[in-house]
Design a protein around this motif. Structure first.
Motif, PDB file in Angstrom:
ATOM      1  N   ARG A 122      28.376  36.464  41.753  1.00  0.00           N
ATOM      2  CA  ARG A 122      28.204  37.850  42.210  1.00  0.00           C
ATOM      3  C   ARG A 122      28.982  38.066  43.501  1.00  0.00           C
ATOM      4  O   ARG A 122      29.255  37.124  44.250  1.00  0.00           O
ATOM      5  N   ALA A 123      29.324  39.342  43.737  1.00  0.00           N
ATOM      6  CA  ALA A 123      29.999  39.754  44.963  1.00  0.00           C
ATOM      7  C   ALA A 123      29.362  41.057  45.431  1.00  0.00           C
ATOM      8  O   ALA A 123      29.222  42.004  44.648  1.00  0.00           O
ATOM      9  N   ILE A 124      28.983  41.110  46.693  1.00  0.00           N
ATOM     10  CA  ILE A 124      28.261  42.252  47.257  1.00  0.00           C
ATOM     11  C   ILE A 124      29.025  42.766  48.472  1.00  0.00           C
ATOM     12  O   ILE A 124      29.453  41.976  49.325  1.00  0.00           O
ATOM     13  N   ASP A 125      29.198  44.105  48.553  1.00  0.00           N
ATOM     14  CA  ASP A 125      29.916  44.712  49.679  1.00  0.00           C
ATOM     15  C   ASP A 125      31.260  44.021  49.902  1.00  0.00           C
ATOM     16  O   ASP A 125      31.628  43.685  51.041  1.00  0.00           O
ATOM     17  N   SER A 126      31.998  43.821  48.828  1.00  0.00           N
ATOM     18  CA  SER A 126      33.243  43.063  48.899  1.00  0.00           C
ATOM     19  C   SER A 126      34.331  43.727  48.073  1.00  0.00           C
ATOM     20  O   SER A 126      34.049  44.522  47.156  1.00  0.00           O
ATOM     21  N   LEU A 127      35.583  43.406  48.391  1.00  0.00           N
ATOM     22  CA  LEU A 127      36.731  43.783  47.574  1.00  0.00           C
ATOM     23  C   LEU A 127      37.205  42.557  46.818  1.00  0.00           C
ATOM     24  O   LEU A 127      37.456  41.503  47.430  1.00  0.00           O
ATOM     25  N   VAL A 128      37.315  42.678  45.495  1.00  0.00           N
ATOM     26  CA  VAL A 128      37.679  41.545  44.646  1.00  0.00           C
ATOM     27  C   VAL A 128      38.906  41.930  43.827  1.00  0.00           C
ATOM     28  O   VAL A 128      38.877  42.903  43.068  1.00  0.00           O
ATOM     29  N   SER A 129      39.979  41.177  43.963  1.00  0.00           N
ATOM     30  CA  SER A 129      41.250  41.511  43.315  1.00  0.00           C
ATOM     31  C   SER A 129      41.323  40.956  41.899  1.00  0.00           C
ATOM     32  O   SER A 129      40.456  40.178  41.463  1.00  0.00           O
ATOM     33  N   ASN A 130      42.374  41.345  41.202  1.00  0.00           N
ATOM     34  CA  ASN A 130      42.573  40.847  39.847  1.00  0.00           C
ATOM     35  C   ASN A 130      42.840  39.341  39.873  1.00  0.00           C
ATOM     36  O   ASN A 130      43.358  38.784  40.836  1.00  0.00           O
ATOM     37  N   GLY A 131      42.444  38.680  38.784  1.00  0.00           N
ATOM     38  CA  GLY A 131      42.646  37.239  38.670  1.00  0.00           C
ATOM     39  C   GLY A 131      41.611  36.399  39.376  1.00  0.00           C
ATOM     40  O   GLY A 131      41.640  35.170  39.279  1.00  0.00           O
ATOM     41  N   VAL A 132      40.678  37.014  40.091  1.00  0.00           N
ATOM     42  CA  VAL A 132      39.636  36.258  40.790  1.00  0.00           C
ATOM     43  C   VAL A 132      38.563  35.826  39.799  1.00  0.00           C
ATOM     44  O   VAL A 132      38.200  36.580  38.882  1.00  0.00           O
ATOM     45  N   ILE A 133      38.044  34.615  39.980  1.00  0.00           N
ATOM     46  CA  ILE A 133      36.887  34.153  39.218  1.00  0.00           C
ATOM     47  C   ILE A 133      35.801  33.755  40.208  1.00  0.00           C
ATOM     48  O   ILE A 133      36.005  32.875  41.047  1.00  0.00           O
ATOM     49  N   VAL A 134      34.661  34.440  40.126  1.00  0.00           N
ATOM     50  CA  VAL A 134      33.480  34.056  40.898  1.00  0.00           C
ATOM     51  C   VAL A 134      32.551  33.375  39.912  1.00  0.00           C
ATOM     52  O   VAL A 134      31.869  34.021  39.126  1.00  0.00           O
ATOM     53  N   SER A 135      32.550  32.048  39.948  1.00  0.00           N
ATOM     54  CA  SER A 135      31.876  31.243  38.939  1.00  0.00           C
ATOM     55  C   SER A 135      30.599  30.639  39.519  1.00  0.00           C
ATOM     56  O   SER A 135      30.592  29.525  40.036  1.00  0.00           O
ATOM     57  N   GLY A 136      29.526  31.438  39.471  1.00  0.00           N
ATOM     58  CA  GLY A 136      28.248  30.913  39.913  1.00  0.00           C
ATOM     59  C   GLY A 136      28.104  30.832  41.415  1.00  0.00           C
ATOM     60  O   GLY A 136      27.194  30.164  41.910  1.00  0.00           O
ATOM     61  N   GLY A 137      28.999  31.477  42.182  1.00  0.00           N
ATOM     62  CA  GLY A 137      28.892  31.505  43.639  1.00  0.00           C
ATOM     63  C   GLY A 137      28.532  32.889  44.140  1.00  0.00           C
ATOM     64  O   GLY A 137      28.510  33.859  43.373  1.00  0.00           O
ATOM     65  N   LEU A 138      28.260  32.992  45.433  1.00  0.00           N
ATOM     66  CA  LEU A 138      27.868  34.254  46.046  1.00  0.00           C
ATOM     67  C   LEU A 138      28.916  34.663  47.078  1.00  0.00           C
ATOM     68  O   LEU A 138      29.258  33.877  47.972  1.00  0.00           O
ATOM     69  N   VAL A 139      29.405  35.888  46.964  1.00  0.00           N
ATOM     70  CA  VAL A 139      30.381  36.448  47.906  1.00  0.00           C
ATOM     71  C   VAL A 139      29.731  37.653  48.570  1.00  0.00           C
ATOM     72  O   VAL A 139      29.263  38.574  47.876  1.00  0.00           O
ATOM     73  N   ARG A 140      29.719  37.671  49.898  1.00  0.00           N
ATOM     74  CA  ARG A 140      29.165  38.799  50.644  1.00  0.00           C
ATOM     75  C   ARG A 140      30.170  39.265  51.691  1.00  0.00           C
ATOM     76  O   ARG A 140      30.758  38.457  52.407  1.00  0.00           O
ATOM     77  N   GLU A 141      30.356  40.594  51.790  1.00  0.00           N
ATOM     78  CA  GLU A 141      31.122  41.218  52.872  1.00  0.00           C
ATOM     79  C   GLU A 141      32.473  40.534  53.068  1.00  0.00           C
ATOM     80  O   GLU A 141      32.847  40.166  54.187  1.00  0.00           O
ATOM     81  N   SER A 142      33.217  40.394  51.985  1.00  0.00           N
ATOM     82  CA  SER A 142      34.474  39.651  52.029  1.00  0.00           C
ATOM     83  C   SER A 142      35.554  40.357  51.226  1.00  0.00           C
ATOM     84  O   SER A 142      35.272  41.297  50.465  1.00  0.00           O
ATOM     85  N   VAL A 143      36.785  39.906  51.411  1.00  0.00           N
ATOM     86  CA  VAL A 143      37.937  40.422  50.676  1.00  0.00           C
ATOM     87  C   VAL A 143      38.614  39.244  49.988  1.00  0.00           C
ATOM     88  O   VAL A 143      39.022  38.284  50.653  1.00  0.00           O
TER      89      VAL A 143
END
Length: 412
Positions: free
Chosen positions: A314-335
């Motif tokens: 998951r990614a919260i309050d973040s910008l996530v570009s194409n080709g990114v894989i969030v595999s079971g991790g946590l992204v917060r307030e990030s680009v």
């Protein structure tokens, strides 16, 4: 002057030492920004959206990735005579490189002579903003200026860090131009504010070329536009200021009207990214009426996988570009830039993750900038203990942001 012929010049030769190590392998205008952009894209997008389609980008320092980006991304219709072209330092006037921004243009005078424009618009390549340059050009013509300097009102206590434009009682005729003055002159109608130069200029061609020649003959000059050329033209009495806050861009919001950021330091660069990823951003990348243009690689959509107990992508309050894989991790307030990989049980918080960087399982990245192709191995930490980061050789900014340079592997 009806429909003046305009040549755009983008000054993109800066070394950007205050952004090290992000500039260790690239010029400052080539530094990635906002996930999919380069810093130079903001200046070029403003010119293109303003209908300035003959543009020379003057390069010098570690220019390969910048040259490649411009030549592969910024292609316009040659049938209509339009172009965006990188121009390296050519030593046309002798065996020396550019000694300042004014000297860069003086050494590239052939570009102006070949195009023979009525006006020359000169901008820097390392600021984040939107601006309709046509409105500044109209102001320049209306008041019969030889040179017009874009200026932004700033609090006087902050003005000591800028080049300051002192104006007369009309609020636009430039009386003096001061570099980082101890006592910044106030605005006529706002005594607690001063006009800070934004590094954006409109020149009548003859005024510019004559001024550059006079500046080149002055052995005491630093040969900079702001520090040398503009004060010279102010002395001639034909310089005007343009208030950036009067500029209206289609699709702008109340929050990003008047937004302009100099991202010349690690902390300013990081803070500008944090502006982008909020619910109501200070700078809105989603303005389709004045888009920031660039080339995005042919990568698949971003993917978020796993939803099992504490293993949730998951990614919260973040910008996530194409080709990114969030595999079971946590992204917060990030680009996250294209191709980044965030693996299971890892945490990325308040960080900028660039292209093809991998964060391993159970790793923690906090208050950090990771350049391209960085590897954070399983269980490693970046940005959690700043003294430990310094001991491992990483740069830690005055604001507490850890920076890992391009291609490095973070030691355990």
């Amino acid at each position: 002057m009806a429909d003046p012929r305009v040549l755009g010049i983008v000054l993109a030769g800066g070394a950007g030492t205050r952004l090290a190590p992000l500039t260790a392998d690239r010029a400052k205008p080539a530094v990635p920004f906002g996930g999919v952009y380069r810093l130079v894209d903001f200046a070029l997008s403003n010119m293109a959206n303003s209908g300035i389609l003959k543009i020379c980008v003057l390069t010098q320092y570690k220019s390969h990735s910048l040259d490649r980006h411009i030549t592969t991304t910024w292609r316009t219709s040659t049938m209509l005579g339009n172009y965006v072209t990188p121009v390296p330092a050519q030593q046309r006037l002798g065996p020396h490189w550019y000694t300042g921004s004014a000297d860069a243009i003086f050494q590239s005078m052939n570009l102006i002579n070949d195009e023979d424009p009525d006006l020359v618009v000169v901008v820097g390549a390392d600021h984040v903003y939107r601006m309709d340059l046509r409105q500044m050009i109209a102001h320049h013509i209306e008041y019969g200026a030889g040179a017009t300097v874009a200026a932004l009102p700033v609090a006087r206590q902050d003005a000591k860090a800028f080049g300051i434009v002192g104006v007369g009682s009309d609020g636009r005729s430039i009386q003096n131009f001061l570099e980082k003055p101890a006592e910044p002159p106030p605005l006529p109608d706002s005594p607690d504010e001063s006009f800070a130069s934004m590094g954006i200029y409109v020149f009548d061609t003859k005024v510019l070329t004559d001024g550059l020649r006079r500046d080149a003959e002055d052995d005491e000059s630093r040969h900079d536009i702001g520090g040398s050329l503009v004060p010279l033209l102010v002395g001639d009495g034909g310089a005007q200021a343009y208030d950036f806050l009067t500029n209206q861009v289609p699709g702008q919001t109340d929050r990003d009207h008047g937004y302009w950021r100099d991202v010349g330091t690690i902390d300013a660069y990081f803070d500008a990214h944090m502006d982008l990823r909020t619910v109501e951003p200070m700078f809105n990348l989603y303005n389709s009426r004045w888009p920031i243009l660039t080339h995005t690689p042919a990568l698949p959509p971003a993917k978020f996988v796993h939803d099992n107990g504490d293993r949730v992508g998951r990614a919260i309050d973040s910008l996530v570009s194409n080709g990114v894989i969030v595999s079971g991790g946590l992204v917060r307030e990030s680009v996250l830039s294209p191709g980044a990989r965030i693996n299971s049980w890892s945490l990325v918080e308040r960080s900028v993750i660039m292209h093809n960087t991998t964060v391993g399982r159970h790793a923690v990245v906090r208050d950090a900038i990771l350049d391209k192709n960085v590897l954070v191995p399983e269980g490693a930490q970046v940005g959690v203990d700043k003294e430990y980061d310094r001991a491992r050789g990483f740069v830690v900014s005055p604001g507490g942001i850890t920076v890992v340079g391009k291609g490095q592997e973070v030691p355990q």
